[in-house]
Scaffold this active site. Structure first.
Site, mmCIF file in Angstrom:
data_model
loop_
_atom_site.group_PDB
_atom_site.id
_atom_site.type_symbol
_atom_site.label_atom_id
_atom_site.label_comp_id
_atom_site.label_asym_id
_atom_site.label_seq_id
_atom_site.Cartn_x
_atom_site.Cartn_y
_atom_site.Cartn_z
ATOM 1 N N GLY A 181 0.819 -1.203 0.000
ATOM 2 C CA GLY A 181 0.000 0.000 0.000
ATOM 3 C C GLY A 181 0.855 1.257 0.000
ATOM 4 O O GLY A 181 1.834 1.371 -0.750
ATOM 5 N N CYS A 368 -20.145 -2.873 1.379
ATOM 6 C CA CYS A 368 -19.213 -3.760 2.083
ATOM 7 C C CYS A 368 -19.489 -3.761 3.581
ATOM 8 O O CYS A 368 -19.434 -4.812 4.230
ATOM 9 C CB CYS A 368 -17.773 -3.338 1.814
ATOM 10 S SG CYS A 368 -17.161 -3.848 0.193
#
Length: 405
Positions: A181, A368
């Site tokens: 990331g 989600c």
């Protein structure tokens, strides 16, 4: 007239069995109420062609219609997601299930080019886009709410520390973070735990910003950020982490993925895989068309295994699972906070991307949160070592993970 009759019939049938705080408005001024209480959500159909999504209201069909601007939806984001899921439960889920099984057995091709393109699509929107709704460290994975009331930044830092404590990172250890990331974990591993770290990513945007952050923090001598595929690494590492990455690997490639981790791990090394899993025992996509929507608009080529398959493939890859922790409720809260941040930053986000992508991410994050909350998807941290060891590398009790051993 034909479609209007079909709609009237559908509404009448729906109201016999269900009630929703939903109002439907047609292009010709007609309105329909699907419940007795006051509507909290209104769906407007500006043309006849947009009506088909309601007659088979899977999450894929409804989501696509919203994203492509074929319908307009008014209401709070939470109410929109609740109504969409209630509608989807009336759709033909069998067709979605068959499509999921077909992709599972005949699709799912991955190679370096396919995977890099998928990563580019998802992560290279812009760093500013992600900064608008992530925490300051830009940690894009499930946070860890130790007490349940932490803010997002605190919970993300606790997650990183929880991982590094679990795998007992020591000063001087070489640590590899697969899918690093924007560098949050490797920077923390170097700063607090004294590790020498390599973080790899396939995202150009992540690579550039992570390098800048490492340099600004004065960690360039202990943290190296690379654009590199995990299949191209040949060095050995004392510790390996993979957080929110193996969802991109593909079901048929998981054993090979774990075998690579085995080969990169020192004999006395410890690894941890943190990733989203399917709650379907056959590793099929989430029900009611949610998986199809995510595949199409959010995570191309993403596939979620059931935790049972993860453990089986991990063993076949030469790794022994030593600790397994379910963080499903933590991810439901994480996604809910991301969705809240996204709503609060809507004006800014709309200047950073186009309206279509804005709508994709708006419903994706909130959707989600819903999916994790109702056990349609989960997330597990699995700590592992090379299999077949005669002496344990971890304490006999889990107390060490919480600073009590």
């Amino acid at each position: 007239m034909f479609w209007e009759k079909r709609l009237v019939s559908w509404v009448n049938q729906f109201k016999k069995h269900s009630s929703l705080p939903l109002k439907i408005e047609l292009w010709n001024g007609q309105t329909f109420h699907l419940g007795d209480e006051e509507a909290r959500v209104t769906i407007r159909f500006p043309a006849l062609g947009s009506l088909s999504c309601l007659l088979n209201p899977s999450l894929d069909n409804l989501g696509a219609a919203y994203v492509e601007g074929k319908i307009q939806v008014d209401g709070s984001l939470k109410d929109m997601i609740d109504v969409a899921n209630a509608l989807a439960r009336t759709s033909d889920n069998a067709a979605s299930y068959r499509a999921s099984r077909f992709r599972r057995y005949f699709g799912g091709f991955h190679n370096r080019k396919v995977d890099k393109e998928a990563i580019h699509y998802h992560y290279d929107v812009s760093n500013e886009f992600y900064q608008a709704w992530l925490d300051p460290r830009m940690v894009y994975s499930c946070a860890y709410f130790e007490n349940g009331d932490e803010d997002l930044a605190t919970a993300q830092l606790k997650k990183i520390d929880h991982i590094l404590t679990k795998i007992r990172v020591r000063p001087g250890d070489r640590l590899l973070d697969i899918g690093c990331g924007w560098g949050g974990l490797v920077m923390r591993a170097a700063e607090k735990f004294g590790a020498n770290c390599v973080g790899i990513t396939l995202s150009e945007n992540q690579y550039q910003l992570a390098k800048e952050r490492v340099k600004a923090a004065g960690l360039a001598d202990r943290v190296e950020i690379r654009i590199q595929d995990y299949r191209d690494i040949t060095e050995k590492f004392d510790r390996i982490t993979s957080v929110g990455m193996f969802e991109h690997v593909g079901l048929r490639y998981l054993t090979h993925y774990f075998r690579i981790i085995h080969d990169l791990l020192a004999d006395d090394g410890i690894a941890m895989n943190h990733g989203i899993t399917s709650c379907d025992h056959d590793s099929n996509a989430t029900p009611f068309g949610g998986g199809e929507f995510i595949e199409k608009y959010v995570f191309p080529h993403g596939e979620l295994p059931h935790i049972g398959k993860v453990l089986k493939d991990m063993q076949e890859g030469g790794l022994e699972a030593l600790d397994v922790e379910n963080l499903r409720h933590h991810y439901a809260r994480t996604c809910a906070l991301w969705a809240e941040n996204f709503e609060n930053s809507a004006a800014k986000i709309r200047t950073l991307t186009d309206e279509r992508r804005y709508r994709i991410w708006r419903v994706y994050l909130a959707g989600c949160a819903y999916a994790f909350s109702v056990d349609r998807v989960s997330v597990f941290q699995v700590v592992c070592t090379r299999s077949g060891r005669t002496n344990p590398l971890l304490p006999m009790s889990r107390r060490y993970m919480y600073g009590t051993a």
